[in-house]
Scaffold this active site. Structure first.
Site, PDB file in Angstrom:
ATOM      1  N   GLN A  24       0.840  -1.198   0.000  1.00 58.76           N
ATOM      2  CA  GLN A  24       0.000   0.000   0.000  1.00 58.76           C
ATOM      3  C   GLN A  24       0.876   1.249   0.000  1.00 58.76           C
ATOM      4  OE1 GLN A  24      -2.247  -0.931   3.566  1.00 58.76           O
ATOM      5  NE2 GLN A  24      -0.366  -1.443   4.644  1.00 58.76           N
ATOM      6  N   ASP A  52       0.379   0.018  13.895  1.00 58.11           N
ATOM      7  CA  ASP A  52       0.782   1.231  14.611  1.00 58.11           C
ATOM      8  C   ASP A  52       0.990   0.975  16.102  1.00 58.11           C
ATOM      9  OD1 ASP A  52      -1.838   1.534  15.954  1.00 58.11           O
ATOM     10  OD2 ASP A  52      -2.561   2.115  13.982  1.00 58.11           O
ATOM     11  N   ASP A  96       0.799  -8.110  11.424  1.00 58.70           N
ATOM     12  CA  ASP A  96       0.495  -7.114  10.383  1.00 58.70           C
ATOM     13  C   ASP A  96       1.226  -7.528   9.111  1.00 58.70           C
ATOM     14  OD1 ASP A  96       0.484  -4.658   8.697  1.00 58.70           O
ATOM     15  OD2 ASP A  96      -0.412  -3.756  10.477  1.00 58.70           O
ATOM     16  N   ASP A 128       0.713 -12.494   6.933  1.00 58.75           N
ATOM     17  CA  ASP A 128      -0.665 -12.351   6.469  1.00 58.75           C
ATOM     18  C   ASP A 128      -1.618 -12.800   7.582  1.00 58.75           C
ATOM     19  OD1 ASP A 128      -3.174 -12.706   5.328  1.00 58.75           O
ATOM     20  OD2 ASP A 128      -2.379 -13.425   3.416  1.00 58.75           O
ATOM     21  N   GLY A 129      -2.407 -11.862   8.078  1.00 61.25           N
ATOM     22  CA  GLY A 129      -3.315 -12.170   9.180  1.00 61.25           C
ATOM     23  C   GLY A 129      -4.336 -13.237   8.815  1.00 61.25           C
ATOM     24  N   ASP A 182      -7.973  -5.174  13.534  1.00 63.21           N
ATOM     25  CA  ASP A 182      -7.710  -3.740  13.413  1.00 63.21           C
ATOM     26  C   ASP A 182      -7.213  -3.490  11.993  1.00 63.21           C
ATOM     27  OD1 ASP A 182      -6.950  -1.126  13.620  1.00 63.21           O
ATOM     28  OD2 ASP A 182      -5.295  -1.484  15.016  1.00 63.21           O
ATOM     29  N   SER A 183      -8.142  -3.569  11.055  1.00 65.24           N
ATOM     30  CA  SER A 183      -7.779  -3.513   9.639  1.00 65.24           C
ATOM     31  C   SER A 183      -8.044  -2.148   9.036  1.00 65.24           C
ATOM     32  CB  SER A 183      -8.615  -4.536   8.868  1.00 65.24           C
ATOM     33  OG  SER A 183      -9.974  -4.139   8.878  1.00 65.24           O
ATOM     34  N   THR A 184      -7.589  -1.959   7.806  1.00 59.20           N
ATOM     35  CA  THR A 184      -8.003  -0.805   7.013  1.00 59.20           C
ATOM     36  C   THR A 184      -9.413  -1.070   6.483  1.00 59.20           C
ATOM     37  OG1 THR A 184      -7.045  -1.827   5.054  1.00 59.20           O
ATOM     38  CG2 THR A 184      -5.628  -0.336   6.291  1.00 59.20           C
ATOM     39  N   PRO A 186      -5.083  -4.703   0.859  1.00 59.49           N
ATOM     40  CA  PRO A 186      -4.741  -5.949   1.548  1.00 59.49           C
ATOM     41  C   PRO A 186      -5.801  -6.419   2.536  1.00 59.49           C
ATOM     42  CG  PRO A 186      -3.346  -4.120   2.308  1.00 59.49           C
ATOM     43  CD  PRO A 186      -4.136  -3.620   1.144  1.00 59.49           C
TER      44      PRO A 186
END
Lengths: 275, 275
Positions: free
Chosen positions: A31, A86, A106, A137-138, A155-157, A162
């Site tokens: 990303q 983060d 992550d 890869d989660g 806690d993803s985007t 991804p």
């Protein structure tokens, strides 16, 4: 008036903020990553031009993702965070003395690297001995885990790039397997103003897998609409039936045990997404 | 990409939205008035370049301003709205059959005129026989009223321009006189992210005049930070102690009797403004 960053949260609406300087910008393997200093919100992490976290308002998201499921479980010892590079959710998890191991998976090591460098108040606990950081890869980690975790936090985007796999029913089924017999999971599930269909679909999917499914909200000013939702799937424990003596004092700026309950009381148009 | 409207909610942060067309723009006697059609939020009223109301999210503000104090009072008959020329609060008040008279006092007749023309779903009840519309100074109307109202709602702009007087202790003292012996008042009191000092000051002022003072919140995406506060001052009735049988079914999109209670449970950093 200088440099401003604008995130179009929909085709026709967005937020805009003054940027003092750009610390780092990079196209990672997964990303686009930007770390900038804003005038209003402090340092800010962007992924694919979307606000991920800012120093000023990050406490809301991280506290509300971590403490609601952790207090729901009577004795969380093994906790997994999928995404969350983060480190903010990890920081909150470590406030629970019952936790013996907090695993962060992550997919993008660059998020972890630049969060440590530019968001130390958020990422500062990633070095704690109870924490295990994996760049992986989660989705795969979940698929390979069985009866392993008390609490799992996704806690993803947004469901683009991804994170697409992390909003599928197959993923929730994998989480069910990865959790212990009385495990609890939570996922961030976007906002009800612009993503009502997503919330409705996720809620339905989770409900078909977990006996206890609940939706709660929090106010996050830099996220679309300011009203964020989290969906809980639980094998046994109900977040609305936490024993009073389970709660203990915790150092927070948003979460309280009273708000734990109240955050599940939804505005009518949001409640309508769950029926 | 066409015409976009941007409101700087602080020096360094704002919201931005696509504007399809401008219906009307005018410098009235009191403020700059713009009525525009946006792509995301429908028609929108701006005063002095600040978003006042939009067709898509107006229900949150109007429902939460009206129903919380109206259900707090056991039998509201005479209700006053100071400001609120768009008519949205009036529309909600009329959903309460006990109300015999709803008086709207807005200083700027142009707001009423153009809301009727371009926001009919909001202003459409201003012609109801129970409604009395006065184009006058709300501060003066309060000063001249005594023991006259069961509920008073202050639906003002930010404390700039014509609304400055509406955020003073003298005004709240006037409201105390204008209310009947068991009257309730509510005022919109901005957001805790950028205006914490204002909320703290208003809460303190109201608390020095009214035996019952309470703060509650609602999510309004087009208002600064998305987290809005309302302050209640009450002579007798506590909004947190409404009898269960006082509630009746009401046609809303945000308010519910459960949310009535939950909206008073504050995030810790907001709660800290009230102590």
């Amino acid at each position: 008036m200088g440099l401003w960053f604008t995130e179009k949260q929909t085709e026709d609406f967005g937020i805009t903020m003054k940027v003092n300087k750009t610390h780092h910008t990079e196209q990672t393997e997964f990303q686009k990553l930007d770390m900038v200093e804003t005038a209003e919100w402090g340092n800010m992490l962007l992924l694919d031009d979307m606000v991920m976290t800012t120093e000023k308002d990050e406490f809301v998201y991280h506290e509300m993702m971590a403490h609601v499921p952790l207090f729901t479980h009577p004795n969380p010892e093994a906790v997994l965070v999928v995404g969350g590079g983060d480190g903010g959710v990890i920081r909150e998890i470590l406030k629970h003395p019952s936790v013996k191991k907090a695993v962060l998976v992550d997919i993008d090591g660059k998020v972890i690297e630049y969060s440590k460098k530019y968001l130390p108040s958020i990422a500062g606990k990633l070095e704690d001995p109870r924490v295990e950081v994996r760049v992986a890869d989660g989705f795969m980690h979940i698929a390979e885990s069985e009866n392993a975790y008390d609490v799992i936090m996704v806690d993803s985007t947004e469901p683009v790039g991804p994170a697409v796999n992390l909003f599928t029913k197959g993923f929730y089924a994998g989480i069910q397997e990865a959790l212990k017999e009385d495990g609890v999971f939570v996922a961030q599930t976007d906002n009800p103003w612009f993503k009502a269909d997503l919330i409705r679909q996720v809620y339905k999917d989770v409900q078909e897998i977990f006996p206890v499914t609940r939706l709660y909200t929090a106010n996050i000013p830099t996220y679309p609409s300011g009203l964020w939702t989290f969906t809980i799937g639980s094998k046994k424990h109900d977040p609305l039936a936490v024993q009073e003596n389970r709660f203990f004092d915790i150092d927070t700026k948003y979460y309280t045990k009273e708000l734990h309950q109240a955050s599940f009381v939804l505005p009518k148009f949001v409640q309508d997404l769950t029926v």
